[in-house]
Scaffold this motif. Structure first.
Motif, PDB file in Angstrom:
ATOM      1  N   LEU A  89     -43.081  14.606 -25.501  1.00  0.00           N
ATOM      2  CA  LEU A  89     -42.541  15.824 -26.298  1.00  0.00           C
ATOM      3  C   LEU A  89     -40.942  15.600 -25.874  1.00  0.00           C
ATOM      4  N   TYR A  90     -40.012  15.587 -27.049  1.00  0.00           N
ATOM      5  CA  TYR A  90     -38.826  15.683 -26.484  1.00  0.00           C
ATOM      6  C   TYR A  90     -38.420  17.225 -26.879  1.00  0.00           C
ATOM      7  N   LEU A  91     -37.780  17.677 -25.849  1.00  0.00           N
ATOM      8  CA  LEU A  91     -37.435  19.122 -25.859  1.00  0.00           C
ATOM      9  C   LEU A  91     -35.973  19.498 -26.052  1.00  0.00           C
ATOM     10  N   PHE A  92     -35.782  20.293 -27.281  1.00  0.00           N
ATOM     11  CA  PHE A  92     -34.284  20.494 -27.461  1.00  0.00           C
ATOM     12  C   PHE A  92     -34.269  22.215 -27.268  1.00  0.00           C
ATOM     13  N   GLY A  93     -33.277  22.388 -26.452  1.00  0.00           N
ATOM     14  CA  GLY A  93     -33.132  23.819 -26.254  1.00  0.00           C
ATOM     15  C   GLY A  93     -31.639  24.154 -27.090  1.00  0.00           C
ATOM     16  N   THR A  94     -32.007  25.267 -27.778  1.00  0.00           N
ATOM     17  CA  THR A  94     -31.026  25.788 -28.736  1.00  0.00           C
ATOM     18  C   THR A  94     -30.159  26.644 -27.896  1.00  0.00           C
ATOM     19  N   PRO A  95     -28.793  26.957 -28.244  1.00  0.00           N
ATOM     20  CA  PRO A  95     -27.896  27.977 -27.932  1.00  0.00           C
ATOM     21  C   PRO A  95     -28.693  29.191 -28.612  1.00  0.00           C
ATOM     22  N   GLY A  96     -28.247  30.715 -27.817  1.00  0.00           N
ATOM     23  CA  GLY A  96     -28.824  31.610 -27.974  1.00  0.00           C
ATOM     24  C   GLY A  96     -28.069  32.498 -28.792  1.00  0.00           C
ATOM     25  N   GLN A  97     -26.701  32.326 -28.922  1.00  0.00           N
ATOM     26  CA  GLN A  97     -25.915  33.567 -29.345  1.00  0.00           C
ATOM     27  C   GLN A  97     -26.027  33.283 -30.933  1.00  0.00           C
ATOM     28  N   GLN A  98     -25.837  34.298 -31.584  1.00  0.00           N
ATOM     29  CA  GLN A  98     -26.003  34.158 -33.237  1.00  0.00           C
ATOM     30  C   GLN A  98     -25.036  33.518 -33.912  1.00  0.00           C
ATOM     31  N   ARG A  99     -23.779  33.373 -33.298  1.00  0.00           N
ATOM     32  CA  ARG A  99     -22.509  32.357 -33.745  1.00  0.00           C
ATOM     33  C   ARG A  99     -22.993  31.169 -33.982  1.00  0.00           C
ATOM     34  N   PHE A 100     -24.331  30.797 -33.167  1.00  0.00           N
ATOM     35  CA  PHE A 100     -24.419  29.303 -33.095  1.00  0.00           C
ATOM     36  C   PHE A 100     -25.917  29.124 -33.988  1.00  0.00           C
ATOM     37  N   THR A 101     -26.238  30.048 -34.761  1.00  0.00           N
ATOM     38  CA  THR A 101     -27.404  29.937 -35.604  1.00  0.00           C
ATOM     39  C   THR A 101     -27.331  28.629 -36.402  1.00  0.00           C
ATOM     40  N   GLU A 102     -26.302  28.443 -37.064  1.00  0.00           N
ATOM     41  CA  GLU A 102     -26.228  27.265 -38.144  1.00  0.00           C
ATOM     42  C   GLU A 102     -26.449  26.103 -37.491  1.00  0.00           C
ATOM     43  N   LEU A 103     -25.912  26.134 -36.031  1.00  0.00           N
ATOM     44  CA  LEU A 103     -25.900  24.735 -35.319  1.00  0.00           C
ATOM     45  C   LEU A 103     -27.719  24.363 -34.939  1.00  0.00           C
ATOM     46  N   TRP A 104     -28.220  25.498 -34.443  1.00  0.00           N
ATOM     47  CA  TRP A 104     -29.668  25.205 -34.214  1.00  0.00           C
ATOM     48  C   TRP A 104     -30.663  24.983 -35.597  1.00  0.00           C
ATOM     49  N   ARG A 105     -30.092  25.739 -36.832  1.00  0.00           N
ATOM     50  CA  ARG A 105     -30.731  25.462 -37.831  1.00  0.00           C
ATOM     51  C   ARG A 105     -30.747  23.776 -38.229  1.00  0.00           C
ATOM     52  N   ASP A 106     -29.816  23.148 -37.876  1.00  0.00           N
ATOM     53  CA  ASP A 106     -29.519  21.797 -38.215  1.00  0.00           C
ATOM     54  C   ASP A 106     -30.491  20.908 -37.120  1.00  0.00           C
ATOM     55  N   MET A 107     -30.723  21.631 -36.000  1.00  0.00           N
ATOM     56  CA  MET A 107     -31.564  20.970 -35.074  1.00  0.00           C
ATOM     57  C   MET A 107     -33.016  20.998 -35.358  1.00  0.00           C
ATOM     58  N   THR A 108     -33.493  21.628 -36.423  1.00  0.00           N
ATOM     59  CA  THR A 108     -34.607  21.989 -36.772  1.00  0.00           C
ATOM     60  C   THR A 108     -35.210  20.699 -37.420  1.00  0.00           C
ATOM     61  N   ARG A 109     -34.395  19.911 -38.019  1.00  0.00           N
ATOM     62  CA  ARG A 109     -34.495  18.648 -38.837  1.00  0.00           C
ATOM     63  C   ARG A 109     -35.483  17.681 -37.849  1.00  0.00           C
ATOM     64  N   GLY A 110     -36.593  17.287 -38.207  1.00  0.00           N
ATOM     65  CA  GLY A 110     -37.455  16.375 -37.656  1.00  0.00           C
ATOM     66  C   GLY A 110     -38.385  17.041 -36.563  1.00  0.00           C
ATOM     67  N   ALA A 111     -38.042  18.279 -36.383  1.00  0.00           N
ATOM     68  CA  ALA A 111     -38.993  19.077 -35.279  1.00  0.00           C
ATOM     69  C   ALA A 111     -40.214  19.384 -35.824  1.00  0.00           C
ATOM     70  N   LEU A 112     -41.265  19.408 -34.920  1.00  0.00           N
ATOM     71  CA  LEU A 112     -42.724  19.556 -35.363  1.00  0.00           C
ATOM     72  C   LEU A 112     -43.195  21.048 -35.322  1.00  0.00           C
ATOM     73  N   GLY A 113     -42.214  21.676 -34.351  1.00  0.00           N
ATOM     74  CA  GLY A 113     -42.419  23.451 -34.122  1.00  0.00           C
ATOM     75  C   GLY A 113     -41.358  23.763 -33.134  1.00  0.00           C
ATOM     76  N   ALA A 114     -42.030  24.849 -32.768  1.00  0.00           N
ATOM     77  CA  ALA A 114     -40.939  25.740 -31.964  1.00  0.00           C
ATOM     78  C   ALA A 114     -41.604  26.466 -30.844  1.00  0.00           C
ATOM     79  N   LEU A 115     -41.261  26.488 -29.527  1.00  0.00           N
ATOM     80  CA  LEU A 115     -41.388  27.536 -28.848  1.00  0.00           C
ATOM     81  C   LEU A 115     -40.402  28.576 -28.733  1.00  0.00           C
ATOM     82  N   VAL A 116     -40.946  29.935 -29.072  1.00  0.00           N
ATOM     83  CA  VAL A 116     -39.859  30.863 -28.807  1.00  0.00           C
ATOM     84  C   VAL A 116     -40.047  31.666 -27.628  1.00  0.00           C
ATOM     85  N   LEU A 117     -39.042  31.929 -26.856  1.00  0.00           N
ATOM     86  CA  LEU A 117     -39.206  32.506 -25.472  1.00  0.00           C
ATOM     87  C   LEU A 117     -38.824  33.832 -25.712  1.00  0.00           C
ATOM     88  N   ALA A 118     -39.064  34.967 -25.203  1.00  0.00           N
ATOM     89  CA  ALA A 118     -39.071  36.218 -25.393  1.00  0.00           C
ATOM     90  C   ALA A 118     -38.938  37.014 -24.026  1.00  0.00           C
TER      91      ALA A 118
END
Length: 202
Positions: A89-118
């Motif tokens: 597994l290659y793990l990509f942790g995304t920034p959490g601030q809302q202003r970076f949402t567009e950045l991690w939208r781009d990071m979803t390309r090629g991803a099989l799924g996501a683990l949401v930490l709450a």
């Protein structure tokens, strides 16, 4: 130059039998523990893009319950975890601030799924994150990162509060603990395998 010690080489290079590499996102709201999670699990030195938090950032980021936090991810965290002789597994942790949402939208390309930490102290902040994943059609599991002193709720109570579908995995974890963090990732991988099998037989 002499060769690297065996242990160091094993950490850097993939096992010879690895046949499948899977991109997984580790997502969640600001200060939920994504950097810690990736760092705990990564078998290689994790790539981090943390910067010191500034007073200007405090004006736009919700710092409630994060008084000890001094740095924040501004691009991504990256790590690698070999789950078996054939799967990595290659793990990509995304920034959490809302202003970076567009950045991690781009990071979803090629991803099989996501683990949401709450975080049970701020469950409502997870809705925006899950909303983006659902909009993009990216399957996910949810892991409650259990902070010291955070309110304790049953998983059924949290499932109802987050309005999760019955098939969406929900587990507890401690991002500082390798065993519980691994179990959280395994719950996501099992969910993805089940979902793939169902789609193939539909």
């Amino acid at each position: 130059m002499g060769s690297a010690p065996a242990s160091e080489s094993e950490d850097v290079y993939l096992r010879p039998g690895v046949q499948t590499a899977v991109k997984i996102l580790v997502v969640g709201h600001f200060a939920v523990g994504k950097t810690t999670f990736v760092g705990t699990l990564s078998e290689i030195r994790p790539l981090r893009t943390e910067e010191v938090m500034t007073e200007a950032g405090a004006l736009v980021d919700d710092l409630a319950g994060t008084h000890d936090k001094t740095t924040t991810t501004v691009a991504l965290d990256f790590g690698r975890l070999t789950l078996s002789d054939s799967l990595v597994l290659y793990l990509f942790g995304t920034p959490g601030q809302q202003r970076f949402t567009e950045l991690w939208r781009d990071m979803t390309r090629g991803a099989l799924g996501a683990l949401v930490l709450a975080d049970t102290r701020r469950l409502q902040h997870s809705f925006d994150v899950m909303g983006v994943l659902e909009e993009l059609g990216l399957p996910y599991a949810v892991a409650l990162n259990e902070f010291d002193g955070a309110p304790r709720h049953t998983l059924s109570e949290v499932r109802e509060a987050l309005d999760l579908l019955p098939e969406t995995p929900l587990v507890r974890c401690d991002a500082r603990d390798r065993d519980s963090s691994t179990r959280a990732l395994v719950s996501l991988v099992e969910h993805l395998l089940t979902r793939t099998s169902e789609l193939e037989h539909a």
